[in-house]
Design an enzyme around this catalytic site. Structure first.
Site, PDB file in Angstrom:
ATOM      1  N   CYS A  86       0.833  -1.203   0.000  1.00 34.68           N
ATOM      2  CA  CYS A  86       0.000   0.000   0.000  1.00 34.68           C
ATOM      3  C   CYS A  86       0.867   1.253   0.000  1.00 34.68           C
ATOM      4  CB  CYS A  86      -0.957  -0.003   1.189  1.00 34.68           C
ATOM      5  SG  CYS A  86      -0.157  -0.140   2.815  1.00 34.68           S
TER       6      CYS A  86
ATOM      7  N   ARG B   6       5.499  -3.612  18.322  1.00 28.53           N
ATOM      8  CA  ARG B   6       4.173  -4.062  17.881  1.00 28.53           C
ATOM      9  C   ARG B   6       3.488  -4.923  18.935  1.00 28.53           C
ATOM     10  NH1 ARG B   6       4.847  -6.577  12.094  1.00 28.53           N
ATOM     11  NH2 ARG B   6       6.992  -6.888  12.818  1.00 28.53           N
TER      12      ARG B   6
END
EC number: 1.2.1.12
Length: 334
Positions: free
Chosen positions: A150, A197
Protein backbone atom coordinates in the site's frame (compact mmCIF):
# COMPACT_ATOMS: atom_id res chain seq x y z
CA UNK A 1 -15.09 -12.14 -18.93
CA UNK A 2 -12.00 -12.97 -16.87
CA UNK A 3 -12.64 -15.49 -14.09
CA UNK A 4 -11.02 -14.50 -10.80
CA UNK A 5 -10.37 -16.47 -7.62
CA UNK A 6 -9.43 -14.80 -4.32
CA UNK A 7 -7.16 -16.77 -2.00
CA UNK A 8 -7.41 -15.24 1.46
CA UNK A 9 -10.56 -13.33 2.40
CA UNK A 10 -9.11 -10.90 4.93
CA UNK A 11 -9.03 -7.09 4.79
CA UNK A 12 -7.70 -6.89 1.23
CA UNK A 13 -9.52 -9.96 -0.10
CA UNK A 14 -12.91 -8.71 1.07
CA UNK A 15 -12.39 -5.21 -0.30
CA UNK A 16 -11.11 -6.69 -3.56
CA UNK A 17 -14.43 -8.46 -4.02
CA UNK A 18 -16.26 -5.17 -3.48
CA UNK A 19 -14.12 -3.42 -6.10
CA UNK A 20 -14.23 -6.25 -8.63
CA UNK A 21 -18.04 -6.21 -8.50
CA UNK A 22 -17.79 -2.68 -9.94
CA UNK A 23 -15.33 -3.53 -12.74
CA UNK A 24 -16.69 -4.69 -16.12
CA UNK A 25 -14.96 -7.74 -17.53
CA UNK A 26 -14.04 -9.33 -14.19
CA UNK A 27 -16.00 -11.98 -12.28
CA UNK A 28 -15.07 -13.55 -8.95
CA UNK A 29 -16.10 -17.19 -9.18
CA UNK A 30 -14.31 -18.62 -6.13
CA UNK A 31 -12.89 -17.71 -2.73
CA UNK A 32 -10.58 -19.81 -0.59
CA UNK A 33 -10.16 -19.11 3.13
CA UNK A 34 -9.85 -21.34 6.17
CA UNK A 35 -12.39 -19.30 8.17
CA UNK A 36 -16.02 -20.40 8.46
CA UNK A 37 -18.11 -19.19 5.49
CA UNK A 38 -20.78 -17.65 7.73
CA UNK A 39 -18.12 -15.55 9.47
CA UNK A 40 -16.60 -14.50 6.15
CA UNK A 41 -19.97 -13.37 4.81
CA UNK A 42 -20.69 -11.36 7.94
CA UNK A 43 -17.30 -9.62 7.80
CA UNK A 44 -17.82 -8.87 4.12
CA UNK A 45 -21.25 -7.34 4.74
CA UNK A 46 -20.31 -5.27 7.80
CA UNK A 47 -17.02 -3.37 7.83
CA UNK A 48 -15.99 -1.08 10.68
CA UNK A 49 -13.63 0.98 8.51
CA UNK A 50 -15.21 0.95 5.06
CA UNK A 51 -18.89 0.77 5.94
CA UNK A 52 -21.63 -1.69 5.09
CA UNK A 53 -21.67 -3.51 1.74
CA UNK A 54 -24.45 -1.96 -0.31
CA UNK A 55 -25.39 -5.17 -2.12
CA UNK A 56 -26.73 -8.52 -0.99
CA UNK A 57 -24.83 -11.55 0.26
CA UNK A 58 -26.12 -14.87 1.58
CA UNK A 59 -24.46 -18.14 2.50
CA UNK A 60 -25.43 -21.49 1.00
CA UNK A 61 -23.74 -24.88 1.02
CA UNK A 62 -20.23 -24.40 -0.35
CA UNK A 63 -20.88 -20.94 -1.72
CA UNK A 64 -21.84 -17.30 -1.29
CA UNK A 65 -24.53 -15.68 -3.37
CA UNK A 66 -23.41 -12.09 -3.97
CA UNK A 67 -25.87 -9.81 -5.76
CA UNK A 68 -27.55 -12.89 -7.18
CA UNK A 69 -24.37 -14.56 -8.47
CA UNK A 70 -22.88 -17.67 -6.93
CA UNK A 71 -19.29 -17.57 -5.69
CA UNK A 72 -17.88 -20.94 -4.65
CA UNK A 73 -16.19 -21.01 -1.22
CA UNK A 74 -13.38 -23.41 -0.33
CA UNK A 75 -11.37 -24.00 2.84
CA UNK A 76 -8.20 -25.63 1.53
CA UNK A 77 -4.80 -24.99 3.15
CA UNK A 78 -2.81 -26.25 0.14
CA UNK A 79 -3.41 -24.06 -2.94
CA UNK A 80 -2.21 -26.84 -5.21
CA UNK A 81 -5.29 -28.87 -4.26
CA UNK A 82 -7.77 -26.17 -5.31
CA UNK A 83 -9.91 -26.85 -8.43
CA UNK A 84 -8.73 -23.81 -10.38
CA UNK A 85 -8.39 -25.77 -13.61
CA UNK A 86 -11.93 -27.15 -13.41
CA UNK A 87 -13.27 -23.66 -12.73
CA UNK A 88 -11.31 -22.09 -15.59
CA UNK A 89 -9.63 -19.52 -13.35
CA UNK A 90 -7.78 -16.85 -15.32
CA UNK A 91 -6.18 -14.99 -12.42
CA UNK A 92 -5.83 -15.76 -8.71
CA UNK A 93 -5.59 -12.78 -6.40
CA UNK A 94 -3.28 -14.10 -3.68
CA UNK A 95 -4.24 -12.26 -0.48
CA UNK A 96 -3.21 -14.58 2.34
CA UNK A 97 0.18 -12.98 2.96
CA UNK A 98 1.72 -16.46 3.13
CA UNK A 99 2.42 -17.21 -0.54
CA UNK A 100 4.55 -14.20 -1.41
CA UNK A 101 7.42 -16.08 -3.06
CA UNK A 102 7.21 -17.03 -6.72
CA UNK A 103 7.61 -20.75 -6.09
CA UNK A 104 4.87 -20.79 -3.46
CA UNK A 105 2.48 -18.62 -5.48
CA UNK A 106 2.96 -20.88 -8.49
CA UNK A 107 1.02 -23.53 -6.57
CA UNK A 108 -2.07 -21.80 -7.98
CA UNK A 109 -0.72 -22.29 -11.50
CA UNK A 110 -0.04 -25.94 -10.78
CA UNK A 111 -3.67 -26.14 -9.62
CA UNK A 112 -4.79 -24.91 -13.05
CA UNK A 113 -4.94 -21.11 -12.80
CA UNK A 114 -3.32 -19.16 -15.62
CA UNK A 115 -1.96 -16.19 -13.66
CA UNK A 116 -1.38 -14.97 -10.08
CA UNK A 117 -1.26 -11.45 -8.63
CA UNK A 118 0.24 -11.28 -5.13
CA UNK A 119 -1.22 -8.56 -2.88
CA UNK A 120 2.08 -7.96 -1.11
CA UNK A 121 5.72 -7.17 -1.81
CA UNK A 122 7.55 -10.12 -3.34
CA UNK A 123 11.05 -11.12 -4.39
CA UNK A 124 13.29 -9.64 -7.05
CA UNK A 125 12.48 -12.57 -9.34
CA UNK A 126 8.97 -11.17 -9.87
CA UNK A 127 7.84 -7.98 -11.55
CA UNK A 128 6.46 -5.53 -8.99
CA UNK A 129 3.72 -3.36 -10.46
CA UNK A 130 2.22 -0.04 -9.41
CA UNK A 131 -0.57 0.70 -11.85
CA UNK A 132 -0.09 3.86 -13.94
CA UNK A 133 3.58 3.93 -12.94
CA UNK A 134 5.11 0.81 -14.49
CA UNK A 135 2.31 -1.54 -15.57
CA UNK A 136 3.57 -1.25 -19.15
CA UNK A 137 6.58 -3.30 -18.02
CA UNK A 138 4.24 -6.31 -18.30
CA UNK A 139 4.09 -8.14 -21.62
CA UNK A 140 1.44 -10.70 -20.67
CA UNK A 141 3.73 -13.73 -20.62
CA UNK A 142 4.33 -13.50 -16.86
CA UNK A 143 2.61 -16.06 -14.65
CA UNK A 144 3.11 -14.43 -11.22
CA UNK A 145 3.47 -10.72 -10.41
CA UNK A 146 3.37 -8.58 -7.27
CA UNK A 147 1.07 -5.61 -6.67
CA UNK A 148 3.65 -4.12 -4.25
CA UNK A 149 2.51 -2.69 -0.89
CA UNK A 150 0.00 0.00 0.00
CA UNK A 151 2.81 2.42 0.87
CA UNK A 152 4.76 1.73 -2.32
CA UNK A 153 1.58 2.43 -4.30
CA UNK A 154 1.33 5.77 -2.50
CA UNK A 155 5.01 6.69 -2.78
CA UNK A 156 5.71 5.62 -6.36
CA UNK A 157 3.54 8.14 -8.29
CA UNK A 158 4.85 11.07 -6.25
CA UNK A 159 8.46 9.90 -6.53
CA UNK A 160 8.08 9.30 -10.27
CA UNK A 161 6.95 12.88 -10.88
CA UNK A 162 9.81 14.30 -8.82
CA UNK A 163 12.36 12.09 -10.54
CA UNK A 164 11.04 12.58 -14.07
CA UNK A 165 10.70 16.35 -13.78
CA UNK A 166 13.50 17.37 -11.44
CA UNK A 167 15.67 14.32 -10.71
CA UNK A 168 16.01 12.82 -7.22
CA UNK A 169 19.51 12.74 -5.77
CA UNK A 170 18.45 11.13 -2.50
CA UNK A 171 15.45 11.05 -0.21
CA UNK A 172 13.90 9.78 3.00
CA UNK A 173 10.25 8.84 3.34
CA UNK A 174 8.08 8.46 6.42
CA UNK A 175 4.66 6.90 6.35
CA UNK A 176 2.32 7.89 9.16
CA UNK A 177 0.35 4.70 8.93
CA UNK A 178 -2.88 3.40 10.45
CA UNK A 179 -2.54 0.39 12.71
CA UNK A 180 -2.99 -3.03 11.14
CA UNK A 181 -3.85 -6.53 12.29
CA UNK A 182 -0.20 -7.45 12.75
CA UNK A 183 -0.29 -5.34 15.93
CA UNK A 184 -1.83 -6.19 19.28
CA UNK A 185 -5.06 -4.66 20.56
CA UNK A 186 -3.67 -4.88 24.11
CA UNK A 187 -0.11 -5.28 25.38
CA UNK A 188 1.07 -8.85 24.90
CA UNK A 189 3.72 -10.99 23.20
CA UNK A 190 3.96 -10.31 19.48
CA UNK A 191 3.97 -13.34 17.19
CA UNK A 192 7.11 -12.11 15.43
CA UNK A 193 8.84 -11.00 18.60
CA UNK A 194 8.54 -7.27 17.79
CA UNK A 195 8.68 -5.42 21.11
CA UNK A 196 6.97 -2.30 19.75
CA UNK A 197 4.17 -4.06 17.88
CA UNK A 198 3.60 -6.01 21.11
CA UNK A 199 2.13 -2.82 22.56
CA UNK A 200 -1.52 -1.76 22.32
CA UNK A 201 -2.14 -0.42 18.81
CA UNK A 202 -4.79 2.15 19.72
CA UNK A 203 -2.83 3.72 22.59
CA UNK A 204 0.56 4.77 21.20
CA UNK A 205 2.46 6.04 18.19
CA UNK A 206 4.48 2.95 17.33
CA UNK A 207 7.67 3.24 15.25
CA UNK A 208 7.99 0.48 12.68
CA UNK A 209 9.98 -0.45 9.61
CA UNK A 210 8.77 -0.17 6.02
CA UNK A 211 10.20 -1.72 2.90
CA UNK A 212 8.50 0.80 0.63
CA UNK A 213 11.49 3.09 0.11
CA UNK A 214 13.79 0.26 -0.91
CA UNK A 215 11.09 -1.56 -2.89
CA UNK A 216 10.60 1.55 -5.00
CA UNK A 217 13.61 0.47 -7.07
CA UNK A 218 11.60 -2.52 -8.29
CA UNK A 219 9.06 -0.06 -9.70
CA UNK A 220 11.38 2.82 -10.67
CA UNK A 221 14.86 1.31 -11.20
CA UNK A 222 16.48 4.74 -11.46
CA UNK A 223 15.80 5.24 -7.74
CA UNK A 224 17.78 2.17 -6.63
CA UNK A 225 19.79 3.02 -3.53
CA UNK A 226 18.53 6.59 -3.38
CA UNK A 227 15.69 6.28 -0.86
CA UNK A 228 15.24 4.97 2.66
CA UNK A 229 12.42 5.31 5.14
CA UNK A 230 10.46 4.23 8.17
CA UNK A 231 6.91 4.08 9.48
CA UNK A 232 5.04 5.47 12.44
CA UNK A 233 1.94 3.42 13.24
CA UNK A 234 -0.74 5.68 14.70
CA UNK A 235 -4.08 5.02 16.47
CA UNK A 236 -6.48 5.17 13.51
CA UNK A 237 -7.98 2.07 11.83
CA UNK A 238 -7.29 3.24 8.26
CA UNK A 239 -6.17 6.35 6.42
CA UNK A 240 -2.45 7.10 6.15
CA UNK A 241 -0.03 9.66 4.70
CA UNK A 242 3.45 9.37 3.19
CA UNK A 243 5.94 12.22 3.47
CA UNK A 244 8.99 12.30 1.22
CA UNK A 245 11.92 14.64 1.90
CA UNK A 246 14.13 14.86 -1.19
CA UNK A 247 17.29 16.48 -2.46
CA UNK A 248 16.64 17.20 -6.13
CA UNK A 249 19.02 17.77 -9.03
CA UNK A 250 17.31 21.05 -9.96
CA UNK A 251 16.35 24.13 -7.98
CA UNK A 252 12.56 24.27 -7.66
CA UNK A 253 9.73 26.27 -6.16
CA UNK A 254 6.64 25.07 -4.33
CA UNK A 255 4.56 26.22 -7.29
CA UNK A 256 6.64 24.18 -9.76
CA UNK A 257 6.36 21.05 -7.64
CA UNK A 258 2.60 21.38 -7.25
CA UNK A 259 2.08 22.16 -10.94
CA UNK A 260 4.01 19.02 -11.91
CA UNK A 261 1.92 16.88 -9.56
CA UNK A 262 -1.33 18.37 -10.81
CA UNK A 263 -0.34 17.72 -14.41
CA UNK A 264 0.42 14.08 -13.59
CA UNK A 265 -2.92 13.41 -11.85
CA UNK A 266 -4.95 10.46 -13.11
CA UNK A 267 -7.25 7.71 -11.79
CA UNK A 268 -4.42 6.35 -9.62
CA UNK A 269 -2.80 9.61 -8.52
CA UNK A 270 -5.10 12.31 -7.21
CA UNK A 271 -4.37 15.96 -6.43
CA UNK A 272 -5.96 18.18 -3.82
CA UNK A 273 -5.53 21.66 -2.42
CA UNK A 274 -8.14 21.12 0.30
CA UNK A 275 -7.01 21.05 3.97
CA UNK A 276 -8.03 17.42 4.49
CA UNK A 277 -7.37 14.96 7.33
CA UNK A 278 -6.98 11.18 7.34
CA UNK A 279 -10.70 10.50 7.84
CA UNK A 280 -11.36 12.22 4.51
CA UNK A 281 -9.41 9.64 2.52
CA UNK A 282 -11.11 6.52 3.88
CA UNK A 283 -12.68 4.73 0.93
CA UNK A 284 -10.93 6.69 -1.84
CA UNK A 285 -10.00 4.88 -5.04
CA UNK A 286 -6.81 6.84 -5.70
CA UNK A 287 -3.73 4.84 -4.82
CA UNK A 288 -2.15 8.13 -3.80
CA UNK A 289 -3.65 11.58 -3.22
CA UNK A 290 -1.09 14.38 -3.41
CA UNK A 291 -1.67 17.19 -0.91
CA UNK A 292 -0.42 20.45 -2.42
CA UNK A 293 -0.92 22.31 0.87
CA UNK A 294 1.89 20.31 2.48
CA UNK A 295 4.65 21.00 -0.05
CA UNK A 296 7.57 22.73 1.68
CA UNK A 297 11.07 23.78 0.61
CA UNK A 298 14.02 24.70 2.84
CA UNK A 299 17.08 26.36 1.30
CA UNK A 300 20.31 25.33 3.05
CA UNK A 301 23.72 26.59 1.87
CA UNK A 302 22.71 26.62 -1.76
CA UNK A 303 20.93 23.26 -1.59
CA UNK A 304 17.25 22.49 -1.06
CA UNK A 305 15.29 20.05 1.04
CA UNK A 306 11.95 19.45 -0.64
CA UNK A 307 9.10 17.89 1.34
CA UNK A 308 6.07 16.47 -0.43
CA UNK A 309 3.18 14.44 0.95
CA UNK A 310 0.44 12.15 -0.34
CA UNK A 311 -2.51 10.57 1.44
CA UNK A 312 -3.80 7.05 0.97
CA UNK A 313 -6.36 4.72 2.43
CA UNK A 314 -3.99 1.87 3.18
CA UNK A 315 -6.91 -0.52 2.62
CA UNK A 316 -9.09 0.79 -0.22
CA UNK A 317 -6.47 2.85 -2.06
CA UNK A 318 -4.26 -0.20 -2.29
CA UNK A 319 -7.11 -2.51 -3.21
CA UNK A 320 -8.23 -0.19 -6.00
CA UNK A 321 -4.73 -0.19 -7.44
CA UNK A 322 -4.48 -3.95 -7.05
CA UNK A 323 -7.71 -4.49 -8.97
CA UNK A 324 -6.55 -2.12 -11.74
CA UNK A 325 -3.39 -4.19 -12.06
CA UNK A 326 -5.43 -7.39 -11.99
CA UNK A 327 -7.74 -6.18 -14.78
CA UNK A 328 -4.81 -5.04 -16.92
CA UNK A 329 -2.93 -8.30 -16.37
CA UNK A 330 -5.99 -10.35 -17.33
CA UNK A 331 -6.51 -8.23 -20.45
CA UNK A 332 -2.97 -8.61 -21.83
CA UNK A 333 -2.48 -12.24 -20.77
CA UNK A 334 -0.75 -14.48 -23.29
Amino acid sequence: MAKIAINGFGRIGRLALRRILEVPGLEVVAINDLTDAKMLAHLFKYDSSQGRFNGEIEVKEGAFVVNGKEVKVFAEADPEKLPWGDLGIDVVLECTGFFTKKEKAEAHVRAGAKKVVISAPAGNDLKTIVFNVNNEDLDGTETVISGASCTTNCLAPMAKVLNDKFGIEKGFMTTIHAFTNDQNTLDGPHRKGDLRRARAAAVSIIPNSTGAAKAISQVIPDLAGKLDGNAQRVPVPTGSITELVSVLKKKVTVEEINAAMKEAADESFGYTEDPIVSADVVGINYGSLFDATLTKIVDVNGSQLVKTAAWYDNEMSYTSQLVRTLAYFAKIAK
